[in-house]
Design an enzyme around this catalytic site. Sequence first.
Site, PDB file in Angstrom:
ATOM      1  CG  ASP A 101      58.089  29.897  18.498  1.00  8.04           C
ATOM      2  OD1 ASP A 101      58.528  28.976  17.787  1.00  8.04           O
ATOM      3  OD2 ASP A 101      58.803  30.521  19.312  1.00  8.04           O
ATOM      4  CG  HIS A 308      57.306  28.147  13.213  1.00  3.35           C
ATOM      5  ND1 HIS A 308      56.750  27.303  14.150  1.00  3.35           N
ATOM      6  CD2 HIS A 308      57.923  29.139  13.913  1.00  3.35           C
ATOM      7  CE1 HIS A 308      57.038  27.741  15.361  1.00  3.35           C
ATOM      8  NE2 HIS A 308      57.733  28.853  15.248  1.00  3.35           N
TER       9      HIS A 308
END
Length: 329
Positions: A101, A308
């Site tokens: 991320d 994610h």
Amino acid sequence: MSELKHRVVETNGIRMHLAERGEGPLVLMCHGFPESWYSWRHQLEALAEAGFHAVAPDMRGYGQTDRPEQIDQYTMLHLVGDMVGVLDALGAETAVIAGHDWGAPVAWHSALLRPDRFRAVIGLSVPFTPRGRSRPTTVMPQNEEAQFYQLYFQTPGVAEAELERDVRMTIRSVLYWGSGDAPRRESAGASGGDAGNVGMVRRGGGFVSGRAISTALPAWLTEADVDFYAGEFTRTGFRGGLNWYRNIDRNWELLGSMAGARVTIPALYVAGDRDLVTAFRGMSGVIENLSKFVPQLRRTLKLPGCGHWTQQERAREVNDAMINFLRQL
């Protein structure tokens, strides 16, 4: 088997908390938003068992690491400087750096700016993205009804008020809806959306507002995991992490000298095929052409059904990919 240890080091003018395990070549792992060192818990154990010194900091603004008040103390140059300072504090000449991320751009830019200190790089979810010609916030999608979430994060206090209203609900919602277990619109395909609606926040709404929360957690996430994250952000708030987003344009200005530069050290890229980041506008082209900007890219690994939270959702696959990459350096 070595035990998980914690310590605080001085780096780049701040005090940074580290979680570490094992002995051997150093692997430094950078987390994203809204996470902490804890997001690398599975990798700390696996890398230590494989003969590496695995270190996961609470990044600047998070957890037990210092949280400077000024927004301009969270630029990419500060974040890369923090990582170089960690190497110095640990007495390491070089390290392999990994990031997920927001931690992925830190890892990629550490590789770009200091290839003398970082001998290889691993990016999870977010690929290396070359500097564009335009100020980033000017090209982020928005319309009368909604705006890209990174634009929503720009005004100090707005996102903080929403996310801190019920921290545990925020963590639970963000982890679930960003995962591969959350429902996706069928018309959007496996990637979870199209460039027109992925990551958009309704004006007058919020980042997590209006989303139903699943009563059952995904198999990769436990109530204890949620408790840990919620405890950290209840204590610290979200401002430190949100300030990273508030430097996106400033980073573009500061890194003008790196326009066109390539990441020249060995690299690995791993992402889930249900990660919404891979569906952001223009991202598919970046991923398809990643080797042009990262000429020593050894492998691009797509994980079926993974969302994610790459290293948490698919710990075994990520561990195997990281260890295989590290052993071939």
